[in-house]
Design a protein around this motif. Structure first.
Motif, PDB file in Angstrom:
ATOM      1  N   LEU A  56       0.814  -1.220   0.000  1.00 29.46           N
ATOM      2  CA  LEU A  56       0.000   0.000   0.000  1.00 29.46           C
ATOM      3  C   LEU A  56       0.851   1.275   0.000  1.00 29.46           C
ATOM      4  CD1 LEU A  56      -2.772   1.277   0.023  1.00 29.46           C
ATOM      5  CD2 LEU A  56      -2.861   0.979   2.510  1.00 29.46           C
ATOM      6  N   PRO A  57       1.891   1.395   0.841  1.00 31.55           N
ATOM      7  CA  PRO A  57       2.690   2.624   0.802  1.00 31.55           C
ATOM      8  C   PRO A  57       3.295   2.902  -0.567  1.00 31.55           C
ATOM      9  CG  PRO A  57       3.144   1.410   2.814  1.00 31.55           C
ATOM     10  CD  PRO A  57       2.307   0.509   1.958  1.00 31.55           C
ATOM     11  N   SER A  58       3.806   1.860  -1.232  1.00 32.19           N
ATOM     12  CA  SER A  58       4.401   2.069  -2.554  1.00 32.19           C
ATOM     13  C   SER A  58       3.342   2.479  -3.569  1.00 32.19           C
ATOM     14  CB  SER A  58       5.127   0.806  -3.026  1.00 32.19           C
ATOM     15  OG  SER A  58       4.216  -0.248  -3.314  1.00 32.19           O
ATOM     16  N   PHE A  59       2.127   1.967  -3.404  1.00 33.14           N
ATOM     17  CA  PHE A  59       1.024   2.371  -4.283  1.00 33.14           C
ATOM     18  C   PHE A  59       0.731   3.856  -4.120  1.00 33.14           C
ATOM     19  CE2 PHE A  59      -0.311  -1.619  -6.007  1.00 33.14           C
ATOM     20  CZ  PHE A  59      -1.221  -1.302  -6.999  1.00 33.14           C
ATOM     21  N   ILE A  60       0.544   4.283  -2.891  1.00 34.58           N
ATOM     22  CA  ILE A  60       0.176   5.676  -2.640  1.00 34.58           C
ATOM     23  C   ILE A  60       1.223   6.617  -3.226  1.00 34.58           C
ATOM     24  CG2 ILE A  60      -0.280   7.391  -0.855  1.00 34.58           C
ATOM     25  CD1 ILE A  60      -2.453   5.238  -1.189  1.00 34.58           C
ATOM     26  N   GLU A  61       2.485   6.238  -3.165  1.00 28.03           N
ATOM     27  CA  GLU A  61       3.566   7.070  -3.684  1.00 28.03           C
ATOM     28  C   GLU A  61       3.644   7.056  -5.200  1.00 28.03           C
ATOM     29  OE1 GLU A  61       7.079   5.609  -1.850  1.00 28.03           O
ATOM     30  OE2 GLU A  61       6.531   6.296   0.175  1.00 28.03           O
ATOM     31  N   SER A  62       2.886   6.174  -5.844  1.00 27.83           N
ATOM     32  CA  SER A  62       2.977   6.015  -7.295  1.00 27.83           C
ATOM     33  C   SER A  62       1.967   6.858  -8.064  1.00 27.83           C
ATOM     34  CB  SER A  62       2.799   4.529  -7.661  1.00 27.83           C
ATOM     35  OG  SER A  62       3.852   3.760  -7.124  1.00 27.83           O
ATOM     36  N   TYR A  63       1.329   7.794  -7.372  1.00 25.05           N
ATOM     37  CA  TYR A  63       0.395   8.718  -8.018  1.00 25.05           C
ATOM     38  C   TYR A  63       0.957  10.123  -7.952  1.00 25.05           C
ATOM     39  CZ  TYR A  63      -2.710   4.738  -7.801  1.00 25.05           C
ATOM     40  OH  TYR A  63      -3.234   3.482  -7.948  1.00 25.05           O
ATOM     41  N   ARG A  64       0.926  10.797  -9.089  1.00 29.88           N
ATOM     42  CA  ARG A  64       1.464  12.167  -9.117  1.00 29.88           C
ATOM     43  C   ARG A  64       0.560  13.117  -8.354  1.00 29.88           C
ATOM     44  NH1 ARG A  64       5.628  13.587 -11.295  1.00 29.88           N
ATOM     45  NH2 ARG A  64       5.002  15.771 -11.201  1.00 29.88           N
ATOM     46  N   HIS A  65      -0.723  12.864  -8.389  1.00 30.40           N
ATOM     47  CA  HIS A  65      -1.673  13.756  -7.715  1.00 30.40           C
ATOM     48  C   HIS A  65      -2.632  12.946  -6.856  1.00 30.40           C
ATOM     49  CE1 HIS A  65      -0.541  16.006 -11.448  1.00 30.40           C
ATOM     50  NE2 HIS A  65      -0.383  16.964 -10.567  1.00 30.40           N
ATOM     51  N   ASN A  66      -2.731  13.327  -5.599  1.00 29.95           N
ATOM     52  CA  ASN A  66      -3.792  12.865  -4.695  1.00 29.95           C
ATOM     53  C   ASN A  66      -3.804  11.366  -4.434  1.00 29.95           C
ATOM     54  OD1 ASN A  66      -4.825  15.585  -4.620  1.00 29.95           O
ATOM     55  ND2 ASN A  66      -5.718  15.203  -6.637  1.00 29.95           N
ATOM     56  N   GLY A  67      -2.623  10.767  -4.361  1.00 35.53           N
ATOM     57  CA  GLY A  67      -2.557   9.342  -4.051  1.00 35.53           C
ATOM     58  C   GLY A  67      -3.164   9.015  -2.697  1.00 35.53           C
ATOM     59  N   LYS A  68      -2.988   9.908  -1.721  1.00 36.14           N
ATOM     60  CA  LYS A  68      -3.512   9.651  -0.375  1.00 36.14           C
ATOM     61  C   LYS A  68      -5.038   9.555  -0.363  1.00 36.14           C
ATOM     62  CE  LYS A  68       0.362  11.739   2.125  1.00 36.14           C
ATOM     63  NZ  LYS A  68       0.796  12.811   3.054  1.00 36.14           N
ATOM     64  N   PHE A  69      -5.676  10.191  -1.337  1.00 39.39           N
ATOM     65  CA  PHE A  69      -7.137  10.130  -1.440  1.00 39.39           C
ATOM     66  C   PHE A  69      -7.614   8.692  -1.628  1.00 39.39           C
ATOM     67  CE2 PHE A  69     -10.803   9.987  -4.356  1.00 39.39           C
ATOM     68  CZ  PHE A  69     -11.765  10.619  -3.579  1.00 39.39           C
ATOM     69  N   LEU A  70      -6.763   7.851  -2.218  1.00 45.00           N
ATOM     70  CA  LEU A  70      -7.153   6.473  -2.534  1.00 45.00           C
ATOM     71  C   LEU A  70      -6.954   5.512  -1.368  1.00 45.00           C
ATOM     72  CD1 LEU A  70      -5.552   6.283  -6.097  1.00 45.00           C
ATOM     73  CD2 LEU A  70      -7.981   6.552  -5.570  1.00 45.00           C
ATOM     74  N   HIS A  71      -6.394   5.983  -0.274  1.00 46.88           N
ATOM     75  CA  HIS A  71      -6.048   5.091   0.831  1.00 46.88           C
ATOM     76  C   HIS A  71      -7.259   4.298   1.315  1.00 46.88           C
ATOM     77  CE1 HIS A  71      -4.599   3.749   4.759  1.00 46.88           C
ATOM     78  NE2 HIS A  71      -3.367   3.993   4.317  1.00 46.88           N
ATOM     79  N   ASN A  72      -8.392   4.959   1.450  1.00 46.28           N
ATOM     80  CA  ASN A  72      -9.586   4.285   1.985  1.00 46.28           C
ATOM     81  C   ASN A  72     -10.159   3.259   1.013  1.00 46.28           C
ATOM     82  OD1 ASN A  72     -10.182   5.542   4.671  1.00 46.28           O
ATOM     83  ND2 ASN A  72     -10.116   7.404   3.457  1.00 46.28           N
ATOM     84  N   VAL A  73     -10.214   3.600  -0.274  1.00 43.69           N
ATOM     85  CA  VAL A  73     -10.778   2.629  -1.220  1.00 43.69           C
ATOM     86  C   VAL A  73      -9.845   1.439  -1.375  1.00 43.69           C
ATOM     87  CG1 VAL A  73     -12.212   4.285  -2.461  1.00 43.69           C
ATOM     88  CG2 VAL A  73      -9.884   3.865  -3.247  1.00 43.69           C
TER      89      VAL A  73
END
Length: 412
Positions: free
Chosen positions: A57-74
């Motif tokens: 999950l951490p590597s996923f969140i870092e792999s978005y240029r914009h607003n990756g943290k927004f996806l944490h819940n989904v």
């Protein structure tokens, strides 16, 4: 007829949303303006479809240029292991490849499209093709249905899954942004992401179609290093493309809006400058009577050698034993730091992903429901979230679609 849920758009996120909502008992109508669903999905990954990535999950969140943290819940509700299990259950086993990229074992994107289509229709969702939506209707601040070319269709829950503005021939023409804006939503400025880049150097035409593997590409903006990637790239008639260029393109597009941007290519990333010079010294000494063009035929791809030597200002017919120290240092420098000037991205219509979109500040991250218009949900590329290559964008589409469909059905 009053539908429980209407899904606008039959791409990756829309099909997932329709299937999940129907699975939970909702009466679902999916409206797709094209002649079939999943057209863009069927083209992804050069027809192979990079479904997701095996990273944590951490590597996923870092792999978005914009607003990756927004996806944490989904992602906490439907993540990469859920995607692979889902497609396994639909008869599409997966395989993990280099970079933890996950593909269908069949290497057929159409198998993914078929699985999603059959999932949605098998759960009871009705899929209408050639059914463009003209407007989302609202009354007293809440959605009440959609207007189509043949009339109004009623529903108190609308899922907007129209995709971005890239590849308009597949149906992703950006009309969802207007629908959202008309209902009061903010749409962040759109620009291409995961897109080929145009260079000032015209010699790239001579290298069109040449793929370079295991190279390092680094972005510099006004002399300052921005990002770097290692892997494969491709020369085109207008500039550069390929996986590492796509990954760098988001930063490049933003930087080009502010000033000069250069792309530095390291053609021998496994070797230090000193090691490259030592190797050239050895090659020239051992092949002192051989032409430089023939020596470099063993050091670089065949088509690249002549262009490379021309850029270095060294005639190909020069013998290895004739190369002086200054000329050798030019060759070493070019092998480790070949600069190209980037002018602009290719048009957004050619981008794999659209950056920008409906502001995440106006979407509940737990439910994908609008904070402005109750009953309106968002999923997929229409949201202002964009990831790098490697399966991240499709995972975002599947996760937001799953959650949007689930919460819309749960609200019944």
């Amino acid at each position: 007829m009053m539908w429980d849920v209407i899904v606008i758009g039959g791409g990756a996120s829309g099909l997932m949303a329709a299937g999940r909502a129907a699975e939970l008992g909702a009466r679902v109508l999916l409206l797709e303006k094209m002649g079939r669903v999943g057209i863009k999905l069927g083209l992804t990954g050069k027809g192979r479809c990079n479904l997701t990535n095996g990273g944590d999950l951490p590597s996923f969140i870092e792999s978005y240029r914009h607003n990756g943290k927004f996806l944490h819940n989904v992602f906490s509700r439907f993540f990469n292991d859920d995607v692979t299990a889902f497609f396994q259950a639909q008869g599409v086993p997966t395989v993990e490849e280099r970079g933890r990229r996950i593909f269908p074992r069949s290497n057929r994107a159409q198998d993914v499209v078929r699985a999603l289509r059959e999932y949605a229709s098998g759960q009871g969702a009705k899929i209408n093709i050639h059914a463009p939506v003209l407007q989302i209707l609202a009354k007293e601040g809440k959605v009440r249905g959609v207007r189509t070319e043949i009339g109004v269709v009623d529903s108190k829950r609308i899922i907007l899954a129209t995709g971005g503005a890239s590849y308009p021939e597949t149906g992703s023409s950006g009309d969802g942004y207007k629908m959202a804006r008309d209902l009061g939503h903010t749409v962040q400025p759109l620009h291409p992401s995961l897109v080929p880049l145009v260079t000032a150097e015209t010699f790239v035409k001579d290298l069109q179609g040449l793929s370079l593997k295991n190279v390092r590409a680094t972005l510099f903006s006004q002399g300052r290093k921005l990002e770097e990637e290692f892997g494969e790239m491709l020369f085109t008639h207008f500039g550069v493309s390929g996986p590492i260029i796509f990954t760098l393109s988001g930063a490049a597009v933003e930087a080009m809006a502010k000033g000069k941007v250069e792309l530095a290519l390291d053609l021998k990333p496994a070797l230090s400058i000193e090691q490259v010079e030592t190797r050239l010294l050895r090659e020239f000494r051992e092949q002192s009577r051989k032409q430089i063009a023939n020596i470099f035929a063993n050091l670089l791809p065949r088509r690249l050698g002549p262009v490379f030597l021309e850029r270095a200002g060294i005639p190909g017919e020069m013998k290895g034993g004739e190369v002086r120290s200054a000329e050798r240092k030019r060759l070493v420098h070019l092998l480790k730091d070949w600069r190209l000037t980037l002018l602009r991205p290719r048009p957004i219509e050619e981008a794999i992903v659209t950056a920008g979109g409906v502001s995440v500040k106006e979407i509940h991250p737990l439910t994908m429901e609008s904070r402005i218009v109750p009953g309106l949900y968002f999923c997929g590329e229409v949201i202002d979230v964009d990831g790098k290559t490697g399966g991240y964008n499709l995972q975002a589409a599947f996760s937001t679609g799953w959650v949007a469909g689930e919460t819309a059905a749960d609200s019944l």
